[in-house]
Design an enzyme around this catalytic site. Structure first.
Site, PDB file in Angstrom:
ATOM      1  N   GLU A 201     -38.966   3.255 -63.962  1.00 41.90           N
ATOM      2  CA  GLU A 201     -39.096   4.380 -63.428  1.00 41.90           C
ATOM      3  C   GLU A 201     -37.933   5.127 -62.752  1.00 41.90           C
ATOM      4  O   GLU A 201     -37.757   5.586 -61.768  1.00 41.90           O
ATOM      5  CB  GLU A 201     -40.074   4.173 -62.040  1.00 41.90           C
ATOM      6  CG  GLU A 201     -41.468   4.061 -62.331  1.00 41.90           C
ATOM      7  CD  GLU A 201     -42.503   4.054 -61.280  1.00 41.90           C
ATOM      8  OE1 GLU A 201     -42.222   3.861 -60.217  1.00 41.90           O
ATOM      9  OE2 GLU A 201     -43.542   3.995 -61.529  1.00 41.90           O
ATOM     10  N   GLU A 382     -47.886   0.262 -66.524  1.00 39.52           N
ATOM     11  CA  GLU A 382     -48.392   0.035 -65.438  1.00 39.52           C
ATOM     12  C   GLU A 382     -49.463   1.143 -65.081  1.00 39.52           C
ATOM     13  O   GLU A 382     -49.425   2.189 -65.383  1.00 39.52           O
ATOM     14  CB  GLU A 382     -47.227   0.503 -64.169  1.00 39.52           C
ATOM     15  CG  GLU A 382     -46.118  -0.621 -63.944  1.00 39.52           C
ATOM     16  CD  GLU A 382     -45.482  -0.312 -62.869  1.00 39.52           C
ATOM     17  OE1 GLU A 382     -45.697   0.368 -61.625  1.00 39.52           O
ATOM     18  OE2 GLU A 382     -44.181  -0.612 -62.889  1.00 39.52           O
TER      19      GLU A 382
HETATM   20  C1  BGP Z   1     -44.530   1.697 -59.249  1.00 46.27           C
HETATM   21  C2  BGP Z   1     -43.420   0.483 -59.196  1.00 46.27           C
HETATM   22  C3  BGP Z   1     -43.914  -0.884 -59.094  1.00 46.27           C
HETATM   23  C4  BGP Z   1     -45.247  -0.933 -58.009  1.00 46.27           C
HETATM   24  C5  BGP Z   1     -46.142   0.502 -58.361  1.00 46.27           C
HETATM   25  C6  BGP Z   1     -47.265   0.457 -57.336  1.00 46.27           C
HETATM   26  O1  BGP Z   1     -43.652   2.810 -58.679  1.00 46.27           O
HETATM   27  O2  BGP Z   1     -42.600   0.349 -60.668  1.00 46.27           O
HETATM   28  O3  BGP Z   1     -43.241  -1.609 -58.704  1.00 46.27           O
HETATM   29  O4  BGP Z   1     -45.060  -1.350 -57.010  1.00 46.27           O
HETATM   30  O5  BGP Z   1     -45.333   1.418 -58.279  1.00 46.27           O
HETATM   31  O6  BGP Z   1     -46.734   0.831 -56.047  1.00 46.27           O
HETATM   32  P1  BGP Z   1     -47.105   0.236 -54.725  1.00 46.27           P
HETATM   33  O7  BGP Z   1     -46.749  -1.115 -54.649  1.00 46.27           O
HETATM   34  O8  BGP Z   1     -46.234   1.131 -53.697  1.00 46.27           O
HETATM   35  O9  BGP Z   1     -48.490   0.699 -54.520  1.00 46.27           O
END
Ligand code: BGP
Length: 491
Positions: A201, A382
């Site tokens: 990201e 993701e």
């Molecule tokens: C993205 C990241 C992850 C992750 C995900 C979900 O931005 O790459 O590391 O955690 O988001 O976000 P969250 O855990 O805040 O729900």
């Protein structure tokens, strides 16, 4: 309809949210090891001590732990809870967790390597053998089950000494430290791993915890991002040379953006909001700064001019594929507050418990949009739904809402492949085994198909329990996605 042959199905994690063992096996401290837990109402943060001995706290927003005063040092306090220290203890559950993934028919697993596990301070000349051994054992364990590794080299963290000594990515010295780290990984794992992501990201991270810069202001952030572009391009060129056939991507937060209305000023705002992310992909995938870059930087009062001598480096290290996270869509209008995600409510969509709009078609839109623009293969690395899961008295977790979310999104992925003819390499669901939330530091926000018995303060047996969605997903993968379209799957 089903996915293409050889489609990669799996899950995705990040070391500081998943591994724990924060001081074991010779690991040094990561910038994330200083971030406390939190919640939606009570943001997590970093406690610091200034040069004149004052204590303060930098609060975290979604992608960064704010700004620390110049020269201040982060500290770990006795009475605070730091979720990365134990995380969900993958460090001690590795074989059991890999077996659960194999039983689910995975053929890929995305994980990040903890930089300070390999170079505890980032400044050493030689790597920490115990750290390398941990990942080697993991990769060998995956290979037993024919699961390919997809490695994120840097997922929003770095050894804290690099942040304190060099100011993290604001210094070109961090590029050298990163390349030393990459070289070690390529030498050691190059024959066992073909999929690599240089950064996670990169269009969203900024500030101390993610980028090692004390300030998260635009004037610091954009020049620091340039150093990351150079580091990525050099890593890609080196990786291609050292590992013939290796495939490199970087990862972008690409939740889709819609204009709030067809008012021309909303459309204009929308285009510019999308360019905030395209800026990063354009440079890394095409190998040069786009024409709108100057205005984007001027609008932010950033007088940085990319050095001429880096032009060739950027051109010679372009990405092989584009990978991204997709969680939601966002709506922006001329007056919206927006920062990669966020924006206005969308009246046509329902939200998750954390207020993220659920938009499966937005994922197909995004795949089309990105492929039209770059013509490079895509990888969804993701996606998923953060929700509160309930462990029932009979020991089961009935996460039908997650099944619905995944089914609707995966159908759109397969339509993009089969109908729109988009080359999609694979799909790794975020947090396939429950892990600590990045934005809030909670355990309550769970994404997994596998439950971990642990609460927001790290209490619990850490036992792994497959949820209802685990068995459903296992069958989806076994059918290469065909079962998603079977009759009756709408109920
Ligand atoms: C993205 C990241 C992850 C992750 C995900 C979900 O931005 O790459 O590391 O955690 O988001 O976000 P969250 O855990 O805040 O729900």
């Amino acid at each position: 309809m089903k996915a293409s042959d050889g489609f990669l199905w799996g899950g995705a994690t990040a070391s500081f949210q998943f591994e724990g063992g924060y001081k074991e096996g010779g690991k040094g401290l990561s910038t994330h090891d200083f971030e406390t837990d939190g919640s939606q109402e009570n943001p997590r943060g970093v406690t610091y001590v200034t040069t004149d001995g004052q204590r303060g706290r930098a609060r975290s927003s979604f992608f960064n732990a704010g700004s620390l005063p110049e020269g201040s040092i982060p500290v770990i306090e006795e009475d605070e809870y730091y979720p990365s220290h134990q995380a969900v203890d993958f460090y001690h559950h590795m074989k059991e967790d890999v077996k659960l993934m194999a039983d689910m028919n995975y053929n890929v697993f995305r994980f990040s390597i903890s930089w300070p596990r390999i170079f505890p301070t980032g400044l050493e000349e030689t790597p920490n053998e115990e750290g390398l051994k941990f990942y080697e054992d993991l990769i060998n364990e995956l290979a037993k089950y024919n699961i390919e590794p997809l490695i994120t080299i840097c997922h929003d963290e770095m050894p804290v000494e690099l942040a304190l000594k060099y100011g993290g990515w604001s210094s070109r010295k961090t590029i050298d430290a990163y390349l030393r780290y990459c070289k070690v990984l390529f030498e050691r794992f190059g024959d066992k791993c073909r999929w690599w992501l240089t950064f996670n990201e990169i269009n969203a991270v900024r500030g101390f915890v993610s980028c090692g810069t004390h300030s998260s202001a635009d004037q610091v952030h954009y020049p620091a991002a340039h150093n990351m572009f150079v580091a990525s391009a050099k890593a890609v060129a080196m990786g291609h040379e050292m590992m013939p056939g290796s495939q490199f991507g970087a990862m972008y937060a690409l939740s889709e953006i819609y204009p709030a209305t067809c008012h021309p000023e909303d459309m204009w705002r929308h285009m510019n909001a999308r360019r905030e992310s395209f800026y990063f992909i354009d440079i890394m995938a095409r190998g040069y700064y786009p024409s709108y870059a100057r205005r984007l930087l001027d609008d932010r009062h950033v007088d940085f001019v990319p050095p001429k001598e880096d032009e060739e480096v950027l051109r010679n290290g372009t990405l092989d594929f584009i990978s991204f996270s997709y969680y939601r869509s966002c709506t922006v209008g001329r007056n919206s507050t927006f920062n990669v995600i966020g924006g206005d409510p969308n009246p046509y969509l329902k939200n998750t418990d954390w207020g993220w709009p659920i938009d499966p078609l937005g994922l197909r839109y995004c795949l089309n949009e990105i492929y039209d623009r770059y013509q490079k293969p895509l990888f969804i690395v993701e996606n998923g739904m953060g929700a509160v899961d309930k462990l029932e008295e009979d020991g089961t977790i009935q996460d039908d809402y997650r099944i619905e979310f995944l089914r609707d999104h995966l159908r759109e992925v397969i339509k993009a492949i089969q109908i729109d003819k988009i080359p999609v390499l694979g799909y790794t669901m975020w947090g396939n085994i429950d892990l600590v939330s990045l934005s809030t530091g909670e355990m309550t926000k769970r994404y997994g198909n596998i439950y971990v018995d642990m609460d927001d303060k790290g209490n619990g047996s850490l036992k792994r329990i497959p949820k209802k969605s685990y068995y459903w997903m296992r069958d989806v993968i076994a059918s290469n996605g065909e079962s998603l379209f079977e009759e009756g799957t709408n109920e």
